[in-house]
Enzyme design. Structure first.
Site, PDB file in Angstrom:
ATOM      1  N   GLU A  78      -2.677  10.768   2.702  1.00  7.83           N
ATOM      2  CA  GLU A  78      -3.840  11.032   3.562  1.00  7.83           C
ATOM      3  C   GLU A  78      -3.797  12.485   4.011  1.00  7.83           C
ATOM      4  OE1 GLU A  78      -5.173   7.013   5.792  1.00  7.83           O
ATOM      5  OE2 GLU A  78      -3.249   7.828   6.420  1.00  7.83           O
ATOM      6  N   GLU A  87       0.838  -1.201   0.000  1.00  8.96           N
ATOM      7  CA  GLU A  87       0.000   0.000   0.000  1.00  8.96           C
ATOM      8  C   GLU A  87       0.874   1.252   0.000  1.00  8.96           C
ATOM      9  OE1 GLU A  87      -3.351  -0.151   2.768  1.00  8.96           O
ATOM     10  OE2 GLU A  87      -3.120   1.988   3.133  1.00  8.96           O
ATOM     11  N   ASP A 123       0.168   5.464   0.433  1.00  7.92           N
ATOM     12  CA  ASP A 123      -0.919   6.364   0.846  1.00  7.92           C
ATOM     13  C   ASP A 123      -0.569   7.838   0.791  1.00  7.92           C
ATOM     14  OD1 ASP A 123      -2.348   4.116   1.851  1.00  7.92           O
ATOM     15  OD2 ASP A 123      -1.289   4.264   3.757  1.00  7.92           O
TER      16      ASP A 123
END
Ligand SMILES: *[C@@H]1O[C@H](CO)[C@@H](O)[C@H](O)[C@H]1NC(C)=O
Length: 295
Positions: free
Chosen positions: A113, A109, A111
């Site tokens: 955010e 993953e 990310d």
């Protein structure tokens, strides 16, 4: 040409290339590569798929996802974040092998955010990398512009050697392939592309002390640029790992150049709020950190 003229010519070429890229990307409608994960009230496809609004209200979060999974390439999107009092909201743009569902031990993953804040207070951009199930690599930076005023591009360049997180054209973070030092690297499974807007007030705002102000709802974050310049994984990942002349496999994309290293160091000096690499309390400092910061 002197070296100054050469640099100038290069800059002009890069700007034109960036403009062309933006044009082609904006021409790809949302539905070509993505689908809504929440209902039409919360995932609002606008202007024939030119842009999409994610709408968070008291009844539901909002999300969309890519139709394909990808392995290597350049993946990014234009995003305009929730304006005004966004404290407690989290806008996420991420790649995941698991779609945020049940997390297998080997999940990969990457990310972005965006942690909302009170009106006039800066957003925090948190990034993270999971490789073969191992995460705990948070970094937090502030942004040098108001991310709610217009669209900015948040993207990843990803190949066998390196993952570069970009904000517009500025590299803000690097995760290199350190498999030689036994650090796993995401390179053997496809990842989907996901965007979501949700109530993260339980953790995002100073450890949950600032609740989301539902009087300010609905919260809206907008996305555009739905072209994907990456290797789509079909039945086998081999076509993507073979490196059949994809531009991101060419030598110039295997590492940052000198100018990009300068940009990254500037980010580190001025904008980093938190870095797992310097978190002695959690003691997550690992062999990968020095090479990712070009020390
Ligand atoms: C909101 O902004 C303040 C700085 O003005 C900062 O200390 C705080 O961490 C920010 N909160 C979030 C969740 O970004």
């Amino acid at each position: 040409m002197g070296s100054k003229e050469q640099s100038l010519a290069l800059v002009v070429v890069l700007i034109v290339a960036a403009m062309l890229l933006q044009c082609t990307e904006s021409l790809v409608p949302f539905g070509a590569n993505y689908g809504a994960s929440t209902d039409a009230t919360h995932t609002r496809v606008q202007a024939g798929g030119d842009h999409v609004d994610l709408v968070l209200d008291a009844t539901s979060a909002a999300a969309f996802a890519s139709k394909n999974k990808y392995l290597f390439g350049s993946i990014g999107m234009g995003t305009k974040l929730v304006p005004g009092n966004s404290a407690g909201t989290v806008t996420a743009y991420y790649l995941s092998s698991e779609g945020g569902q049940s997390v297998r031990s080997v999940h990969d993953e990457m990310d972005f955010e965006f942690l909302g804040n009170s009106s006039g207070q800066p957003y925090i951009l948190q990034t993270n990398v999971f490789a073969q199930g191992k995460g705990d690599r948070e970094q937090k930076i502030t942004l040098w512009f108001d991310p709610t005023a217009e669209y900015h591009s948040y993207s990843l360049l990803w190949n066998k050697n390196i993952i570069v997180f970009y904000v517009d054209t500025v590299p803000i973070r690097v995760f290199k392939n350190n498999e030689a030092k036994d650090v796993p690297f995401p390179n053997n499974q496809g990842v989907g592309i996901y965007a979501s807007l949700w109530d993260g007030s339980a953790w995002a705002t100073q450890g949950g002390s600032v609740p989301l102000d539902w009087k300010a709802a609905p919260f809206v974050a907008s996305f555009k640029g739905f072209g994907v310049d990456a290797c789509a994984v079909g039945n086998s990942v081999a076509a993507c790992t073979a490196g059949n002349g994809n531009w991101w496999d060419s030598e110039q994309y295997q590492d940052l150049n000198a100018n990009q290293i300068r940009q990254l160091k500037n980010i580190r000096q001025k904008y980093v709020l938190y870095d797992y690499c310097t978190d002695t309390e959690r003691n997550l400092v690992t062999t990968e950190c020095a090479s990712n910061w070009y020390e």
